[in-house]
Design a protein around this motif. Structure first.
Motif, PDB file in Angstrom:
ATOM      1  N   ARG A 112       0.996  -1.258  -0.027  1.00 27.66           N
ATOM      2  CA  ARG A 112      -0.049   0.002  -0.079  1.00 27.66           C
ATOM      3  C   ARG A 112       0.800   1.234  -0.038  1.00 27.66           C
ATOM      4  N   LEU A 113       1.888   1.205   0.639  1.00 23.72           N
ATOM      5  CA  LEU A 113       2.808   2.374   0.943  1.00 23.72           C
ATOM      6  C   LEU A 113       3.463   2.558  -0.566  1.00 23.72           C
ATOM      7  N   ARG A 114       4.035   1.474  -1.198  1.00 22.80           N
ATOM      8  CA  ARG A 114       4.371   1.735  -2.316  1.00 22.80           C
ATOM      9  C   ARG A 114       3.418   2.211  -3.736  1.00 22.80           C
ATOM     10  N   GLU A 115       2.264   1.706  -3.288  1.00 21.97           N
ATOM     11  CA  GLU A 115       1.299   2.161  -4.394  1.00 21.97           C
ATOM     12  C   GLU A 115       0.987   3.859  -4.313  1.00 21.97           C
ATOM     13  N   ASN A 116       1.323   4.191  -3.089  1.00 19.54           N
ATOM     14  CA  ASN A 116       0.777   5.789  -2.686  1.00 19.54           C
ATOM     15  C   ASN A 116       1.924   6.574  -3.239  1.00 19.54           C
ATOM     16  N   ILE A 117       3.162   6.221  -3.581  1.00 18.91           N
ATOM     17  CA  ILE A 117       4.356   6.850  -3.931  1.00 18.91           C
ATOM     18  C   ILE A 117       4.272   7.412  -5.211  1.00 18.91           C
TER      19      ILE A 117
END
Ligand SMILES: Nc1ncnc2c1ncn2[C@@H]1O[C@H](COP(=O)(O)OP(=O)(O)O)[C@@H](O)[C@H]1O
Ligand SMILES: [Mg+2]
Length: 248
Positions: free
Chosen positions: A243-248
């Protein structure tokens, strides 16, 4: 390692708010010079953990030792607690004080420094965070990154042995976050012990000795950054990182 060599020793702490169980058996140690990164989903208990360490919340079970001393209201514990600095997400500066007064005020009240010594210290710390030219300004005239750097200088003025950062850059635009991270890097070079709660994985992966993943009030995984980011296959950690990487 024996107890006294740890700056902070946490043994199996529990914390609930009414029926809501937020910390459910957390244990960890931090030694001098060590940097811990803390990651985890929103609501997982990261801020509560930090607040318990700083004595802003009381735990219901377990023990927190600061330099081998129990956190309670005894006079020694109050003194030991002064060794812990705290940097919050929203800076918490005094708006009606200048930048310099934000630092000298607490120095005079808490450390009982003379006006002159407090000002000398304040100026040298503002130089360290690269804000000496702003010392006569009020916080309202500073950018978020500058405010956070003043907050860091104010914490340093208390001569802490460890600094707890609770999402210090989450209120900032990315380019301002870098300014704050640059200062945190300087502190790391000085050997300051730190616990840093952040979603900015790219930053702590190059800095932290250990990363803890908090999941639902427990430390679900811990290890060096490479292990946590590339090897550990705990499903909740994998979901969180995705989820974090998708938000980057
Ligand atoms: N003072 C409080 N009173 C009641 N509930 C709280 C309090 N502080 C935190 N909580 C609850 O505890 C849980 C964990 O919060 P927090 O530690 O702030 O999580 P995080 O920092 O990981 O996002 C959340 O459900 C939050 O609503
Ligand atoms: Mg939080």
């Amino acid at each position: 390692m024996d107890t006294l060599s740890h700056l902070i020793e946490i043994k199996d702490i529990y914390k609930s708010f009414g029926d809501l169980s937020v910390l459910r058996g957390v244990s960890l140690n931090v030694s001098a010079g060590e940097i811990l990164g803390i990651i985890g989903a929103s609501g997982s208990g990261k801020s509560t953990l930090i607040r318990c360490i700083n004595g802003l919340e009381a735990t219901q079970r377990g023990e927190i030792l600061i330099k081998g001393q129990r956190l309670n209201s005894s006079r020694e514990a109050v003194n030991v607690r002064k060794k812990i600095g705290m940097v919050f997400q929203n800076f918490n500066l005094f708006p009606h004080y200048t930048v310099l007064q934000n630092i000298t005020g607490p120095c005079r009240v808490v450390r009982k420094l003379s006006k002159k010594s407090a000002e000398e210290l304040g100026e040298s710390l503002l130089e360290k965070v690269r804000l000496k030219d702003k010392m006569a300004q009020y916080p309202g005239n500073l950018s978020g990154g500058e405010k956070q750097r003043v907050a860091i200088a104010r914490v340093l003025a208390m001569e802490p042995e460890i600094i707890l950062f609770d999402e210090p850059t989450s209120a900032l635009d990315p380019e301002l976050a870098y300014e704050v991270f640059d200062i945190i890097k300087l502190l790391a070079e000085d050997g300051m012990a730190m616990m840093i709660v952040t979603h900015q994985i790219g930053f702590i992966k190059n800095l932290a000795h250990l990363i803890l993943f908090i999941d639902n009030g427990k430390i679900a995984c811990s290890g060096n950054p490479d292990y946590i980011l590339n090897e550990c296959n705990h499903p909740h950690l994998q979901d969180f990182l995705m989820r974090l990487r998708e938000n980057i």
